[in-house]
Write a protein that holds these residues in place. Structure first.
Motif, PDB file in Angstrom:
ATOM      1  N   LEU A  38       0.830  -1.202   0.000  1.00  0.00           N
ATOM      2  CA  LEU A  38       0.000   0.000   0.000  1.00  0.00           C
ATOM      3  C   LEU A  38       0.867   1.255   0.000  1.00  0.00           C
ATOM      4  CD1 LEU A  38      -2.767  -1.032   2.575  1.00  0.00           C
ATOM      5  CD2 LEU A  38      -3.016  -0.871   0.093  1.00  0.00           C
ATOM      6  N   ARG A  39       1.932   1.231   0.797  1.00  0.00           N
ATOM      7  CA  ARG A  39       2.823   2.392   0.859  1.00  0.00           C
ATOM      8  C   ARG A  39       3.469   2.669  -0.485  1.00  0.00           C
ATOM      9  NH1 ARG A  39       7.911   2.796   0.718  1.00  0.00           N
ATOM     10  NH2 ARG A  39       8.217   0.556   1.057  1.00  0.00           N
ATOM     11  N   ALA A  40       3.954   1.617  -1.127  1.00  0.00           N
ATOM     12  CA  ALA A  40       4.610   1.790  -2.421  1.00  0.00           C
ATOM     13  C   ALA A  40       3.635   2.325  -3.470  1.00  0.00           C
ATOM     14  CB  ALA A  40       5.205   0.469  -2.887  1.00  0.00           C
ATOM     15  N   ALA A  41       2.391   1.819  -3.439  1.00  0.00           N
ATOM     16  CA  ALA A  41       1.386   2.289  -4.389  1.00  0.00           C
ATOM     17  C   ALA A  41       1.094   3.769  -4.167  1.00  0.00           C
ATOM     18  CB  ALA A  41       0.117   1.461  -4.257  1.00  0.00           C
ATOM     19  N   GLU A  42       1.033   4.174  -2.901  1.00  0.00           N
ATOM     20  CA  GLU A  42       0.802   5.584  -2.586  1.00  0.00           C
ATOM     21  C   GLU A  42       1.951   6.451  -3.103  1.00  0.00           C
ATOM     22  OE1 GLU A  42       0.194   5.934   1.602  1.00  0.00           O
ATOM     23  OE2 GLU A  42      -2.000   5.807   1.416  1.00  0.00           O
ATOM     24  N   ALA A  80      10.222   2.518  -8.450  1.00  0.00           N
ATOM     25  CA  ALA A  80       9.236   2.203  -7.425  1.00  0.00           C
ATOM     26  C   ALA A  80       8.652   0.817  -7.629  1.00  0.00           C
ATOM     27  CB  ALA A  80       8.117   3.241  -7.444  1.00  0.00           C
ATOM     28  N   ALA A  81       8.507   0.455  -8.901  1.00  0.00           N
ATOM     29  CA  ALA A  81       7.923  -0.853  -9.206  1.00  0.00           C
ATOM     30  C   ALA A  81       8.847  -1.993  -8.835  1.00  0.00           C
ATOM     31  CB  ALA A  81       7.574  -0.930 -10.686  1.00  0.00           C
ATOM     32  N   LYS A  82      10.134  -1.688  -8.628  1.00  0.00           N
ATOM     33  CA  LYS A  82      11.102  -2.740  -8.333  1.00  0.00           C
ATOM     34  C   LYS A  82      11.222  -3.037  -6.836  1.00  0.00           C
ATOM     35  CE  LYS A  82      13.941  -1.942 -12.439  1.00  0.00           C
ATOM     36  NZ  LYS A  82      15.258  -1.532 -12.952  1.00  0.00           N
ATOM     37  N   ILE A 103      -3.341   0.336  -9.112  1.00  0.00           N
ATOM     38  CA  ILE A 103      -4.150  -0.426  -8.170  1.00  0.00           C
ATOM     39  C   ILE A 103      -4.431  -1.827  -8.695  1.00  0.00           C
ATOM     40  CG2 ILE A 103      -6.421  -0.541  -7.051  1.00  0.00           C
ATOM     41  CD1 ILE A 103      -6.384   2.504  -6.910  1.00  0.00           C
ATOM     42  N   SER A 104      -4.634  -1.947 -10.006  1.00  0.00           N
ATOM     43  CA  SER A 104      -4.954  -3.252 -10.593  1.00  0.00           C
ATOM     44  C   SER A 104      -3.801  -4.232 -10.508  1.00  0.00           C
ATOM     45  CB  SER A 104      -5.371  -3.083 -12.057  1.00  0.00           C
ATOM     46  OG  SER A 104      -4.271  -2.667 -12.854  1.00  0.00           O
ATOM     47  N   LYS A 105      -2.574  -3.729 -10.227  1.00  0.00           N
ATOM     48  CA  LYS A 105      -1.407  -4.599 -10.155  1.00  0.00           C
ATOM     49  C   LYS A 105      -1.208  -5.235  -8.780  1.00  0.00           C
ATOM     50  CE  LYS A 105      -0.192  -3.746 -14.387  1.00  0.00           C
ATOM     51  NZ  LYS A 105      -0.291  -4.782 -15.428  1.00  0.00           N
ATOM     52  N   PHE A 106      -2.088  -4.927  -7.835  1.00  0.00           N
ATOM     53  CA  PHE A 106      -1.956  -5.536  -6.515  1.00  0.00           C
ATOM     54  C   PHE A 106      -2.108  -7.054  -6.609  1.00  0.00           C
ATOM     55  CE2 PHE A 106      -2.483  -1.360  -4.634  1.00  0.00           C
ATOM     56  CZ  PHE A 106      -1.752  -1.469  -3.468  1.00  0.00           C
ATOM     57  N   ILE A 109      -5.497   4.802  -0.206  1.00  0.00           N
ATOM     58  CA  ILE A 109      -5.244   3.832  -1.277  1.00  0.00           C
ATOM     59  C   ILE A 109      -6.063   2.557  -1.053  1.00  0.00           C
ATOM     60  CG2 ILE A 109      -3.247   2.754  -0.160  1.00  0.00           C
ATOM     61  CD1 ILE A 109      -3.644   3.482  -3.920  1.00  0.00           C
ATOM     62  N   TRP A 110      -6.296   2.196   0.212  1.00  0.00           N
ATOM     63  CA  TRP A 110      -7.107   1.010   0.514  1.00  0.00           C
ATOM     64  C   TRP A 110      -8.555   1.217   0.072  1.00  0.00           C
ATOM     65  CZ3 TRP A 110      -6.414  -3.893   1.303  1.00  0.00           C
ATOM     66  CH2 TRP A 110      -7.418  -4.674   1.869  1.00  0.00           C
TER      67      TRP A 110
END
Length: 262
Positions: A185-189, A203-205, A224-227, A249-250
């Motif tokens: 969640l933190r990384a997505a934010e 960031a994606a790594k 979000i769809s990549k969770f 984000i949640w």
């Protein structure tokens, strides 16, 4: 034999709990909701509660089946009702505290219900647990006990072993996803809000942060769809849940997961 029988009882009542919650929540939401933290069709809190009540009942001797003509059976019903209500309520409170303290997530919140305590437990649910205890212990349990006594011990032990292995794998997968939930969640934010001085590719790594690597210049919904599937399933299973650290984000993840479910 005794341990295996209790374990299968735990699985059986966890399955009944899943049927109840999935049916109730699906009807309420007007679309299918696969309730529960695990992938399998069980909700362990129901199984744990049922086993605890069975152990308590056995500790005080065998209770007779309720018969309207025998007053003592009414006492039995009341004992099971209030005892089951108390045990299940304590268990629910403990689970809520563990989820909030270690995983920083609320899977349920009774704050809007009357006679609630800290939003973790409430009178309405406690009364329901009491009724469920009477149904489980004084109606269903005698029937299942009669059935299991007809099954050879070896079959019960083998069945318990197989189910135990499957459950252990499910718990490992689900717990792994939950332990990494806040990191993801933190990384997505960070990616969406650009709060850190790194590129989207960097960031994606972040190790195991998202299920798949994302590309540069993706929009919010794509991120979000990549969770991981497990996280998305949990968001769909508990639409009333709240992240104590990454609520924004949640909430977005829950909304997108709900759209996908409909």
């Amino acid at each position: 034999m005794m341990l295996a029988a209790y374990f299968l009882g735990f699985i059986f009542y966890s399955f009944l709990g899943w049927i109840w919650e999935t049916t109730y929540c699906s009807i309420k939401a007007k679309h299918f909701i696969n309730r529960g933290f695990l992938n399998g069709p069980i909700i362990p809190i129901y199984g744990c509660g049922a086993v605890l009540i069975m152990l308590a009942v056995n500790a005080f001797g065998t209770l007779a089946l309720p018969t309207p003509t025998i007053a003592f059976n009414i006492i039995n019903i009341l004992v099971v009702f209030f005892g089951g209500m108390l045990l299940a309520t304590i268990l629910e409170y403990i689970v809520a505290v563990i989820l909030e303290s270690f995983f920083h997530i609320k899977l349920w919140d009774y704050s809007k219900n009357k006679f609630n305590f800290q939003g973790r437990i409430c009178l309405k649910c406690s009364l329901f647990f009491g009724l469920l205890s009477v149904l489980f212990i004084m109606v269903i349990e005698p029937l299942t006990t009669h059935t299991t006594t007809q099954i050879p011990d070896m079959v019960i032990n083998i069945a318990a072993g197989i189910v135990g292995v499957i459950l252990a794998i499910d718990i490992a997968i689900s717990l792994s996803a939950l332990l990494k939930l806040n990191e993801r969640l933190r990384a997505a934010e960070e990616i969406i809000n650009a709060r850190v001085g790194i590129t989207l590719v960097e960031a994606a790594k972040i190790r195991d942060t998202l299920h798949e690597k994302i590309e540069e210049r993706v929009d919010e919904n794509q991120v979000i769809s990549k969770f991981h599937y497990q996280i998305q399933r949990m968001a769909r299973a508990y639409p009333g849940s709240t992240s104590l650290r990454h609520s924004e984000i949640w909430e977005k993840l829950k909304k997108q997961s709900e759209k996908q479910a409909k």
